[in-house]
Design a protein around this motif. Structure first.
Motif, PDB file in Angstrom:
ATOM      1  N   SER A 183       0.792  -1.353   0.083  1.00  0.00           N
ATOM      2  CA  SER A 183       0.045  -0.177  -0.032  1.00  0.00           C
ATOM      3  C   SER A 183       0.752   1.270  -0.069  1.00  0.00           C
ATOM      4  CB  SER A 183      -0.833   0.156   1.183  1.00  0.00           C
ATOM      5  OG  SER A 183      -0.326  -0.296   2.392  1.00  0.00           O
ATOM      6  N   HIS A 256     -11.394  -3.136   6.088  1.00  0.00           N
ATOM      7  CA  HIS A 256     -11.549  -1.733   5.678  1.00  0.00           C
ATOM      8  C   HIS A 256     -12.683  -1.261   4.796  1.00  0.00           C
ATOM      9  CE1 HIS A 256      -7.114  -2.231   6.559  1.00  0.00           C
ATOM     10  NE2 HIS A 256      -7.368  -0.993   7.129  1.00  0.00           N
ATOM     11  N   HIS A 279      -6.793   3.905   5.301  1.00  0.00           N
ATOM     12  CA  HIS A 279      -6.313   3.227   4.655  1.00  0.00           C
ATOM     13  C   HIS A 279      -6.723   3.227   3.329  1.00  0.00           C
ATOM     14  CE1 HIS A 279      -4.089  -0.668   3.313  1.00  0.00           C
ATOM     15  NE2 HIS A 279      -3.372  -0.433   4.485  1.00  0.00           N
ATOM     16  N   SER A 295      -0.752   4.104   4.073  1.00  0.00           N
ATOM     17  CA  SER A 295      -0.732   2.654   4.657  1.00  0.00           C
ATOM     18  C   SER A 295      -0.652   2.520   6.170  1.00  0.00           C
ATOM     19  CB  SER A 295       0.669   2.018   3.932  1.00  0.00           C
ATOM     20  OG  SER A 295       1.746   2.948   4.869  1.00  0.00           O
ATOM     21  N   THR A 296      -0.432   1.366   6.679  1.00  0.00           N
ATOM     22  CA  THR A 296      -0.436   1.229   8.065  1.00  0.00           C
ATOM     23  C   THR A 296       0.678   2.137   8.805  1.00  0.00           C
ATOM     24  OG1 THR A 296      -1.375  -0.887   8.018  1.00  0.00           O
ATOM     25  CG2 THR A 296      -0.176  -0.463   9.888  1.00  0.00           C
ATOM     26  N   THR A 316      -9.015   2.014   9.881  1.00  0.00           N
ATOM     27  CA  THR A 316      -8.261   0.759   9.750  1.00  0.00           C
ATOM     28  C   THR A 316      -8.431  -0.203  10.813  1.00  0.00           C
ATOM     29  OG1 THR A 316      -5.883  -0.075   9.260  1.00  0.00           O
ATOM     30  CG2 THR A 316      -5.932   1.418  11.178  1.00  0.00           C
TER      31      THR A 316
END
Length: 391
Positions: A183, A256, A279, A295-296, A316
């Motif tokens: 991601s 998600h 996310h 992204s995370t 998320t």
């Protein structure tokens, strides 16, 4: 087939996620049953047993903990991170004979692909899988490629597969000149792919593919079509395939995918001045309505850098959101949706499974080893290496 009375936010297919891990397709991403007798969850000595087994193993074991793991497990992780970071961390520890991956099946496969033959990757519960990864099987993707071939576009189509896919799908990608993406680097992967061909087949998450193409690269929504493996010819015409730039696989993350535009509007009404951070696996309308997308790792860093007193609604997985709220008490951090939603399969890796795996290894018994066959490993690694070579 085992069923549950709780509704799942996935399409019912023969390979839909089986929460108890029984009667699974051996080519499905999840694997099969977790054998052996587990310690009771009520055992008050679980934490001490885990510590003792890990200490006995010493440097022979390296425990990886994905960000979405529950706290009772993450406390024993030597490193934490997203799936690809963890796989690379494992490869960087050649002295570790055992890699215990507290994540899900496709992550452990990636670790096995990237580590040496001398290292053995263990997944504490083989039923810990990924519903998104299960939405694309090798047979379905091969059939899709036949459809593209019949439409006369396969030769100009480059597959790009998300890290959240099985080793079989990564190998398909490698065989057909494609690359893997995360991601974080999806835009770079797509830019590379469009230098190689005219179209991209993006697997298996339609939302990451669409969000990257439309939001980051300036494509129009009309440039994207969705290939549905459960419909004849993917539910699309040859003309649509010839006109499209992005052929998106009909897959999604069941966590998600739950966030909605209504979730964003509701949290803005409840918390004035809130920053909505989501996310890119979220739906396009959610991403479009958010203030920040990433992204995370991006989410974690954004909150670390955020000023004290700021308010954040995070779209998320809930374990991570709770951990971030605890780590940053000077900020208001809330879950984007009112409905509590953990990653149910990630949560299969609990303390009893971890204790069982560590104690078994300490006793000289390797359990739940994840092994990718040589041919699959070769082509999957080829696709991963193309990603590593991206500028």
């Amino acid at each position: 087939m085992t069923t549950t009375s709780e509704p799942l936010d996935v399409q019912p297919t023969p390979l839909a996620l089986l929460l108890l891990g029984r009667e699974s397709d051996p080519r499905s991403e999840r694997g099969v049953d977790c054998p052996g007798d587990l310690p009771a969850p009520s055992d008050p000595d679980l934490v001490e047993r885990a510590r003792a087994a890990k200490a006995k193993l010493g440097e022979k074991v390296f425990v990886l903990g994905h960000h979405y793991q529950r706290d009772e497990v993450i406390q024993f992780a030597d490193v934490t991170g997203d799936s690809f970071k963890l796989a690379r961390d494992a490869a960087a520890r050649p002295e570790a004979e055992y890699i215990v991956f507290c994540g899900v099946h496709f992550m452990a496969e990636s670790a096995d692909i990237l580590t040496s033959d001398a290292q053995q990757v263990v997944l504490p519960d083989l039923a810990a899988g990924c519903s998104m990864a299960d939405m694309a099987t090798a047979e379905q993707v091969a059939e899709c490629w036949d459809v593209l071939t019949d439409a006369g576009v396969a030769d100009v189509t480059v597959p790009v597969s998300y890290m959240n896919s099985s080793a079989d799908i990564k190998a398909f990608t490698g065989r057909h000149g494609g690359t893997i993406c995360t991601s974080s680097n999806a835009e770079r992967a797509l830019e590379w792919a469009f230098q190689q061909g005219e179209k991209v087949l993006f697997l298996p998450d339609q939302h990451l593919g669409r969000n990257t193409a439309v939001r980051e690269m300036g494509f129009s929504p009309e440039d994207c079509i969705v290939y549905n493996p459960h419909k004849p010819n993917g539910g699309v015409t040859a003309e649509q395939l010839r006109d499209a730039k992005m052929i998106l696989w009909r897959g999604h993350c069941s966590v998600h995918g739950r966030f909605s535009l209504e979730s964003v509007e509701d949290v803005r009404a409840r918390i004035p001045g809130v920053n909505v951070l989501v996310h890119p696996e979220c739906k396009h309308e959610v991403v479009s309505a958010a203030d920040h997308v990433g992204s995370t790792e991006y989410i974690i860093k954004a909150l670390e850098a955020a000023p004290a007193g700021s308010s954040w609604a995070i779209g998320t997985e809930l374990n991570l959101v709770r951990r971030l709220a605890k780590a940053h008490p000077d900020k208001q951090i809330v879950f984007l949706d009112k409905t509590v939603c953990f990653c149910s399969t990630m949560n299969r890796i609990d303390l009893p499974h971890l204790v069982w795996a560590l104690e078994s290894l300490a006793d000289g018994k390797v359990v739940n080893r994840i092994q990718v066959d040589r041919e699959t490993e070769h082509f999957a690694k080829l696709a991963l290496e193309r990603m590593l070579a991206l500028p």
